[in-house]
Design an enzyme around this catalytic site. Sequence first.
Site, PDB file in Angstrom:
ATOM      1  N   CYS A 142       0.830  -1.206   0.000  1.00  0.00           N
ATOM      2  CA  CYS A 142       0.000   0.000   0.000  1.00  0.00           C
ATOM      3  C   CYS A 142       0.863   1.253   0.000  1.00  0.00           C
ATOM      4  CB  CYS A 142      -0.931   0.010   1.196  1.00  0.00           C
ATOM      5  SG  CYS A 142      -2.182  -1.259   1.071  1.00  0.00           S
ATOM      6  N   HIS A 143       1.794   1.328   0.939  1.00  0.00           N
ATOM      7  CA  HIS A 143       2.578   2.555   1.055  1.00  0.00           C
ATOM      8  C   HIS A 143       4.063   2.283   1.235  1.00  0.00           C
ATOM      9  CE1 HIS A 143      -1.563   3.139   2.449  1.00  0.00           C
ATOM     10  NE2 HIS A 143      -1.512   4.156   1.638  1.00  0.00           N
ATOM     11  N   GLY A 144       4.493   1.032   0.966  1.00  0.00           N
ATOM     12  CA  GLY A 144       5.914   0.742   0.876  1.00  0.00           C
ATOM     13  C   GLY A 144       6.657   0.509   2.175  1.00  0.00           C
ATOM     14  N   TYR A 189      -4.296  11.429  -1.819  1.00  0.00           N
ATOM     15  CA  TYR A 189      -3.651  10.144  -1.565  1.00  0.00           C
ATOM     16  C   TYR A 189      -2.158  10.231  -1.888  1.00  0.00           C
ATOM     17  CZ  TYR A 189      -3.205   5.045  -1.504  1.00  0.00           C
ATOM     18  OH  TYR A 189      -2.855   3.758  -1.227  1.00  0.00           O
ATOM     19  N   ARG A 213       1.037   9.512   0.684  1.00  0.00           N
ATOM     20  CA  ARG A 213       2.081   8.519   0.436  1.00  0.00           C
ATOM     21  C   ARG A 213       3.461   9.135   0.315  1.00  0.00           C
ATOM     22  NH1 ARG A 213       0.501   4.321  -4.147  1.00  0.00           N
ATOM     23  NH2 ARG A 213       1.029   6.138  -5.380  1.00  0.00           N
TER      24      ARG A 213
END
Lengths: 189, 418
Positions: free
Chosen positions: A153-155, B295, B299
């Site tokens: 999802c976000h590493g 989003y 991130r």
Amino acid sequence: MAATTSDAGTRRDFLYVASGAMGAVGVAAVAWPLIDQMNPSAAALALGTSEIDIASIQPGQQIVFKHRGLPLFVRRRTPAEIASAKAVDVNSLPDPLARNANLPENAPATDASRVVKPEWLVLIGVCTHLGCTPTVSTPQQPEGEYGGWLCHCHGSAYDTAGRIRKGPAPRNLDVPTYSFMSDTRIKVG
Amino acid sequence: MSGPSTYDPKSGLEKWIDSRLPLPRLMHDTMSTFPTPRNLNFWYTFGGILTFCLGVQIVTGIVLAMHYVSTSALAFNSVEAIMRDVNYGWLIRYVHANGASMFFLAVYIHMFRGLYYGSYKAPRELIWIIGVLIYLLMMATAFFGYVLPWGQMSFWGATVITNMFSAIPVVGSAIATWLWGDFAVGDATLNRFFSLHYLLPFIIAGVVGLHVWALHVPGNNNPLGIDVKTPQDTVPFHPYYTVKDAFYLVLFVILFASFVFFEPDFFGNPDNYQPANPLVTPPEIVPEWYLLPFYAMLRSIPDKLLGVIVMAGAIVTLVFIPWLDTSRVRSCRFRPLMKQFFWAFAVVCVILGYCGAQSVEATAFGVPLVWVARIATLYYFAFFWLIMPIVGLIETPKKLPASIAQSVLGDSAATPAE
């Protein structure tokens, strides 16, 4: 009548404040059930322990079980994976705490304090960033640089002890309360 | 500009009603004779289009709720039953699903229009702030709605978004548990999201009422950004703008229908045709296109709490725009410098959206997209908190026209008739 003219303000103020305060208590008393109804019900809280048969898991393999609605990782580590987890300096970790429900809260995140038996790593499979399920690394298909897990999802990348090494996740993967009933069965929760 | 009422009840019945509940008078004054600047262009038709979108979502949504089951075991199948078994269910659901995207398309155009023409500046600050509130409510409603089909993206989207609350220090995880009604997203979560998804559109309708009410006090801004001075500057709302709004609404509906009938899954994610599985996260979690820029910001920040703060800050910032813009001129038409920063901002929003749609480790021309997103996020905030206040002070605006009428009709016609 004399009393009402001289004391009217004070007496009325008192009544205003008293009824206002009573009203506020009443509103709060009515609001709380409406708020608390959203918290987990008794049925959700009463979910008991899970007994898991781990006999079929081969070294280097992970099987995902469901425990309290969440993914539970059970990974049988190879000697090389254990060695690489032990080689890490605890002070260099982003999260130096063990996050092991079986140990005191301030236990350091050494490999030994992440497990009950070194070969078996039992973790709640929920990324501590935003709750995705990280993907497990295998020798054939590495996930992330640390041989453990990568959250797509976000590493966030975890090592072979489930400790956060890189990415936005703030904490190591949680180790739930569990114990070995025999060599091939564990009780979680 | 709202001025005295021009309503003149003719029949006895109209007089009888007017003296008891002056609703016809309100309708007459706000939708018929309401004096509207005569130079409103195409970009000003989106208010009407948005009202239409809200109506479509409410009507199709009420119908869908008649067939939908908000239980985790049945939700996915009930949506499939709507698609296959319910008479015209496929049409109603595709209109509702694409309607959300159309709603956001229109609201983004509406917001950028307000930004370009300075519609947020005094005396219209509250119209703008109420608008930001509507936008927030829209995002919440769309999020709840996206969870309901209970596919993989529904489930994991809900997991990621609700987990953002766990970033709040101390009480965060208690709040997340409270939102879920369990220790993870599950049955309880789905049920309450359905309840809220049904509720919020009616709240939005109420807040839209406030938005329009606040608009009718100073009246419309216009592409020149100058105030209405004489009746010459205005035309009555009906028939001039009812017809103009209707014309562009028809064009908008053609676009809407072409998605519904020819590319109904264009905005959708194929993963959402897999039933929710709490044990397997899809390889890539991507929100709907209208949330992608935020989003991407989330991130691009390598820290959990900071990422959530930046994302929330991007929306909260919008509330302060009326006071961040220091220029005395409203419209970017007369602001040569601000105009360039504005278009750069629009491009940055698209770049952020693109970054949000790609995988975490993706690159473009050898540059990691996470860095592109970081720079774009920086510009997003700099645009509002640095560029807006500074450019307003140092820029020399172009000369403003004397009046709306002069600008539209030329000097001869602009002199009052009397």
